[in-house]
Design a protein around this motif. Structure first.
Motif, mmCIF file in Angstrom:
data_model
loop_
_atom_site.group_PDB
_atom_site.id
_atom_site.type_symbol
_atom_site.label_atom_id
_atom_site.label_comp_id
_atom_site.label_asym_id
_atom_site.label_seq_id
_atom_site.Cartn_x
_atom_site.Cartn_y
_atom_site.Cartn_z
ATOM 1 N N VAL A 130 -15.828 8.397 -7.873
ATOM 2 C CA VAL A 130 -14.374 8.216 -8.014
ATOM 3 C C VAL A 130 -14.073 6.803 -8.502
ATOM 4 N N GLN A 131 -14.736 5.821 -7.908
ATOM 5 C CA GLN A 131 -14.504 4.435 -8.303
ATOM 6 C C GLN A 131 -14.815 4.231 -9.777
ATOM 7 N N ARG A 132 -15.939 4.733 -10.221
ATOM 8 C CA ARG A 132 -16.327 4.571 -11.627
ATOM 9 C C ARG A 132 -15.371 5.319 -12.545
ATOM 10 N N ALA A 133 -14.930 6.490 -12.119
ATOM 11 C CA ALA A 133 -13.995 7.265 -12.937
ATOM 12 C C ALA A 133 -12.662 6.532 -13.088
ATOM 13 N N VAL A 134 -12.162 5.951 -12.007
ATOM 14 C CA VAL A 134 -10.909 5.189 -12.077
ATOM 15 C C VAL A 134 -11.063 4.009 -13.021
ATOM 16 N N LEU A 135 -12.186 3.312 -12.921
ATOM 17 C CA LEU A 135 -12.405 2.156 -13.792
ATOM 18 C C LEU A 135 -12.574 2.541 -15.256
ATOM 19 N N SER A 136 -12.960 3.775 -15.520
ATOM 20 C CA SER A 136 -13.158 4.198 -16.903
ATOM 21 C C SER A 136 -11.855 4.628 -17.583
ATOM 22 N N LEU A 137 -10.776 4.728 -16.815
ATOM 23 C CA LEU A 137 -9.489 5.114 -17.395
ATOM 24 C C LEU A 137 -8.976 4.025 -18.342
ATOM 25 N N PRO A 138 -8.180 4.400 -19.331
ATOM 26 C CA PRO A 138 -7.542 3.386 -20.180
ATOM 27 C C PRO A 138 -6.697 2.441 -19.313
ATOM 28 N N GLU A 139 -6.603 1.183 -19.735
ATOM 29 C CA GLU A 139 -5.899 0.168 -18.935
ATOM 30 C C GLU A 139 -4.499 0.603 -18.522
ATOM 31 N N ALA A 140 -3.744 1.155 -19.445
ATOM 32 C CA ALA A 140 -2.349 1.518 -19.154
ATOM 33 C C ALA A 140 -2.279 2.577 -18.055
ATOM 34 N N SER A 141 -3.116 3.590 -18.140
ATOM 35 C CA SER A 141 -3.124 4.640 -17.115
ATOM 36 C C SER A 141 -3.688 4.121 -15.802
ATOM 37 N N ARG A 142 -4.713 3.293 -15.882
ATOM 38 C CA ARG A 142 -5.332 2.731 -14.676
ATOM 39 C C ARG A 142 -4.329 1.870 -13.909
ATOM 40 N N ALA A 143 -3.551 1.059 -14.610
ATOM 41 C CA ALA A 143 -2.567 0.192 -13.954
ATOM 42 C C ALA A 143 -1.545 1.027 -13.192
ATOM 43 N N VAL A 144 -1.020 2.065 -13.839
ATOM 44 C CA VAL A 144 -0.023 2.931 -13.202
ATOM 45 C C VAL A 144 -0.648 3.656 -12.012
ATOM 46 N N LEU A 145 -1.854 4.182 -12.178
ATOM 47 C CA LEU A 145 -2.530 4.916 -11.112
ATOM 48 C C LEU A 145 -2.794 4.024 -9.899
ATOM 49 N N VAL A 146 -3.264 2.813 -10.127
ATOM 50 C CA VAL A 146 -3.538 1.876 -9.021
ATOM 51 C C VAL A 146 -2.250 1.550 -8.273
ATOM 52 N N LEU A 147 -1.191 1.245 -9.004
ATOM 53 C CA LEU A 147 0.070 0.885 -8.354
ATOM 54 C C LEU A 147 0.657 2.068 -7.575
ATOM 55 N N ARG A 148 0.489 3.272 -8.076
ATOM 56 C CA ARG A 148 1.044 4.446 -7.406
ATOM 57 C C ARG A 148 0.173 4.913 -6.241
ATOM 58 N N GLU A 149 -1.093 5.147 -6.497
ATOM 59 C CA GLU A 149 -1.965 5.773 -5.509
ATOM 60 C C GLU A 149 -2.493 4.802 -4.450
ATOM 61 N N TYR A 150 -2.746 3.566 -4.824
ATOM 62 C CA TYR A 150 -3.343 2.628 -3.871
ATOM 63 C C TYR A 150 -2.345 1.650 -3.272
ATOM 64 N N GLU A 151 -1.300 1.323 -4.032
ATOM 65 C CA GLU A 151 -0.279 0.406 -3.517
ATOM 66 C C GLU A 151 0.966 1.134 -3.044
ATOM 67 N N GLY A 152 1.096 2.413 -3.390
ATOM 68 C CA GLY A 152 2.208 3.230 -2.898
ATOM 69 C C GLY A 152 3.560 2.917 -3.519
ATOM 70 N N LEU A 153 3.583 2.326 -4.707
ATOM 71 C CA LEU A 153 4.851 2.015 -5.354
ATOM 72 C C LEU A 153 5.497 3.287 -5.890
ATOM 73 N N SER A 154 6.822 3.304 -5.903
ATOM 74 C CA SER A 154 7.568 4.424 -6.481
ATOM 75 C C SER A 154 7.508 4.310 -8.008
ATOM 76 N N TYR A 155 7.926 5.382 -8.685
ATOM 77 C CA TYR A 155 7.960 5.352 -10.150
ATOM 78 C C TYR A 155 8.844 4.211 -10.644
ATOM 79 N N HIS A 156 9.986 4.022 -9.988
ATOM 80 C CA HIS A 156 10.913 2.961 -10.406
ATOM 81 C C HIS A 156 10.296 1.575 -10.186
ATOM 82 N N GLU A 157 9.595 1.399 -9.075
ATOM 83 C CA GLU A 157 8.949 0.108 -8.808
ATOM 84 C C GLU A 157 7.842 -0.167 -9.823
ATOM 85 N N ILE A 158 7.085 0.861 -10.175
ATOM 86 C CA ILE A 158 6.034 0.689 -11.183
ATOM 87 C C ILE A 158 6.657 0.336 -12.527
ATOM 88 N N ALA A 159 7.732 1.037 -12.879
ATOM 89 C CA ALA A 159 8.419 0.757 -14.141
ATOM 90 C C ALA A 159 8.878 -0.694 -14.183
#
Length: 197
Positions: A130-159
């Motif tokens: 899972v860790q390697r798969a997350v790191l292999s994501l494109p930067e833009a998708s990885r940034a959004v995924l990290v902020l949403r799934e690991y930091e728990g930010l809402s869509y508006h907060e990520i935006a």
């Protein structure tokens, strides 16, 4: 007549610290760093997977925050503003390094401590996948995924944190999740086949 300001995720005490720091009070800024340092480190580490890069990018984040604090407006979340700077600093450092290390996200607590040694080893292998798969994501998708799934930010907060429209957040998150699912399905299925042989 009094006017009221809408404040999101920013306490009155934090607003006072920000105001003091904007006037040049270094101790007020140090307190803001103390409050937000761990969150900034978590975001950067989960984004890049390297402790040294995360530490350097976090330091750069707070240097840039200090230099540009006058442009910050308390109507928005300081945390999200710092996360935007952090993701940009990490992205810049990764581009300079031209690498992404495979042992990122190792602080995810995906392993059940009540498992026996064999099951724990198997679960550790899945966590690494899972860790390697997350790191292999494109930067833009990885940034959004990290902020949403690991930091728990809402869509508006990520935006707000990434300075992108909410629709873009949703599409990048959807794309990132789909890529992650595709990458993991075959690998986890193969691993499960090996375990049952």
């Amino acid at each position: 007549m009094e006017s009221f300001m809408v404040v999101t995720d920013t306490t009155i005490d934090e607003i006072e610290l920000i105001t003091q720091a904007q006037r040049g009070d270094r101790s007020a800024f140090s307190e803001l760093v103390r409050i937000h340092a761990q969150g900034v480190m978590n975001v950067i580490y989960r984004f890049c997977g390297d402790v040294q890069i995360a530490e350097d990018a976090a330091q750069e984040t707070f240097i840039q925050a200090w230099l540009h604090l006058s442009s910050y407006r308390p109507q928005t979340s300081l945390r999200n503003w710092l996360y935007r700077i952090a993701v940009n600093a990490a992205t810049d450092m990764l581009r300079k390094e031209k690498r992404i290390l495979p042992n990122a996200l190792e602080d995810l607590h995906l392993i059940d401590p009540g498992l026996g040694p064999e099951a724990r080893f198997s679960q550790q292998e899945r966590t690494t996948l899972v860790q390697r798969a997350v790191l292999s994501l494109p930067e833009a998708s990885r940034a959004v995924l990290v902020l949403r799934e690991y930091e728990g930010l809402s869509y508006h907060e990520i935006a707000e944190a990434l300075d992108i429209p909410v629709g873009t957040v949703m599409s990048r998150l959807n794309y990132g999740r789909k890529l992650l699912k595709d990458k993991l399905e075959s690998k986890l299925f193969k691993q499960m086949e090996v375990e049952h042989v």
